[in-house]
Design a protein around this motif. Structure first.
Motif, PDB file in Angstrom:
ATOM      1  N   GLY A  79      -6.337 -33.864   4.547  1.00  0.00           N
ATOM      2  CA  GLY A  79      -7.504 -34.492   4.690  1.00  0.00           C
ATOM      3  C   GLY A  79      -7.248 -35.975   4.625  1.00  0.00           C
ATOM      4  N   LEU A  80      -8.400 -36.578   4.956  1.00  0.00           N
ATOM      5  CA  LEU A  80      -7.969 -38.198   5.142  1.00  0.00           C
ATOM      6  C   LEU A  80      -7.860 -38.729   3.729  1.00  0.00           C
ATOM      7  N   GLY A  81      -8.365 -38.281   2.673  1.00  0.00           N
ATOM      8  CA  GLY A  81      -8.418 -38.942   1.457  1.00  0.00           C
ATOM      9  C   GLY A  81      -9.391 -40.245   1.359  1.00  0.00           C
ATOM     10  N   GLY A  82      -8.869 -41.184   0.631  1.00  0.00           N
ATOM     11  CA  GLY A  82      -9.636 -42.301   0.686  1.00  0.00           C
ATOM     12  C   GLY A  82      -9.050 -43.558   1.555  1.00  0.00           C
ATOM     13  N   PHE A  83      -9.932 -44.711   1.560  1.00  0.00           N
ATOM     14  CA  PHE A  83      -9.586 -45.680   2.300  1.00  0.00           C
ATOM     15  C   PHE A  83     -10.549 -46.851   1.945  1.00  0.00           C
ATOM     16  N   GLY A  84      -9.967 -48.010   1.567  1.00  0.00           N
ATOM     17  CA  GLY A  84     -11.002 -49.050   0.920  1.00  0.00           C
ATOM     18  C   GLY A  84     -12.154 -49.482   2.117  1.00  0.00           C
ATOM     19  N   PRO A  85     -11.733 -49.561   3.479  1.00  0.00           N
ATOM     20  CA  PRO A  85     -12.496 -50.119   4.253  1.00  0.00           C
ATOM     21  C   PRO A  85     -13.368 -49.030   4.896  1.00  0.00           C
ATOM     22  N   GLY A  86     -13.079 -47.847   4.438  1.00  0.00           N
ATOM     23  CA  GLY A  86     -13.846 -46.651   4.973  1.00  0.00           C
ATOM     24  C   GLY A  86     -13.309 -45.617   5.795  1.00  0.00           C
ATOM     25  N   LEU A  87     -13.555 -44.305   5.652  1.00  0.00           N
ATOM     26  CA  LEU A  87     -12.625 -43.405   6.458  1.00  0.00           C
ATOM     27  C   LEU A  87     -12.788 -43.347   7.798  1.00  0.00           C
ATOM     28  N   GLU A  88     -14.136 -43.819   8.434  1.00  0.00           N
ATOM     29  CA  GLU A  88     -14.403 -44.151   9.794  1.00  0.00           C
ATOM     30  C   GLU A  88     -13.130 -45.071  10.216  1.00  0.00           C
ATOM     31  N   MET A  89     -12.809 -46.078   9.599  1.00  0.00           N
ATOM     32  CA  MET A  89     -11.780 -47.038  10.311  1.00  0.00           C
ATOM     33  C   MET A  89     -10.463 -46.440   9.762  1.00  0.00           C
ATOM     34  N   LYS A  90     -10.163 -45.423   8.760  1.00  0.00           N
ATOM     35  CA  LYS A  90      -8.940 -44.763   8.748  1.00  0.00           C
ATOM     36  C   LYS A  90      -8.644 -44.066   9.716  1.00  0.00           C
ATOM     37  N   LYS A  91      -9.741 -43.137  10.153  1.00  0.00           N
ATOM     38  CA  LYS A  91      -9.623 -42.303  11.399  1.00  0.00           C
ATOM     39  C   LYS A  91      -9.324 -43.158  12.652  1.00  0.00           C
ATOM     40  N   TRP A  92     -10.149 -44.247  12.816  1.00  0.00           N
ATOM     41  CA  TRP A  92      -9.953 -45.069  14.071  1.00  0.00           C
ATOM     42  C   TRP A  92      -8.302 -45.605  14.119  1.00  0.00           C
ATOM     43  N   LEU A  93      -7.842 -45.835  12.967  1.00  0.00           N
ATOM     44  CA  LEU A  93      -6.443 -46.486  12.943  1.00  0.00           C
ATOM     45  C   LEU A  93      -5.525 -45.436  13.225  1.00  0.00           C
TER      46      LEU A  93
END
Length: 155
Positions: free
Chosen positions: A134-148
């Motif tokens: 699972g993606l977990g968390g990410f300060g700038p948002g999960l959409e950005m984490k997935k994009w990166l």
């Protein structure tokens, strides 16, 4: 005195804050229409070139930035040192990163280090996933984490 500069390579924006010649933090966000890069320092210009290559999908070695890790709690510093070894295109779990730091069972503590990472992309906290993928968390948002992660070929 804090010196700030903005780097933009659509769709990403980095706002850098410098103090006493050290990079104190990077704020990572989506760029907006009309955002313009405003690099001020030589290091900022080098980072801007690397950011352009990164957004173009190239593998980059981020420039050696003057980031002060001394004085940081030993565990946090160790986590960041291990994190920087996770290459683009690969991911690690919070538990896996904890184990690599010699602290198996410290996944939640690793999560706290990731949540308070002041240098995203340089210390690639977006490459750390929850157990089970699972993606977990990410300060700038999960959409950005997935994009990166998609940009890097990890998803």
């Amino acid at each position: 005195m804090i010196l700030t500069e903005t780097l933009v390579s659509a769709p990403l924006r980095l706002d850098l804050a410098w103090s006493d010649g050290k990079l104190r933090n990077i704020s990572l966000s989506w760029s907006a229409p009309g955002d313009a890069p405003r690099p001020v320092t030589q290091m900022g210009r080098e980072l801007a070139k690397a950011l352009d290559r990164y957004v173009a999908g190239e593998r980059v070695d981020w420039p050696g930035l003057p980031i002060e890790l001394e004085g940081m709690p030993r565990f946090k510093r160790r986590v960041l040192e291990e994190l920087i070894r996770v290459p683009a295109g690969q991911v690690v779990s919070y538990g896996g990163l904890a184990a690599a730091c010699g602290s198996p069972g410290a996944a939640r503590a690793v999560g706290q280090v990731m949540a308070n990472n002041r240098w995203p992309l340089i210390y690639p906290c977006h490459r750390v996933l929850a157990s089970g993928g699972g993606l977990g968390g990410f300060g700038p948002g999960l959409e950005m984490k997935k994009w990166l992660l998609t940009l890097e070929g990890a998803l």
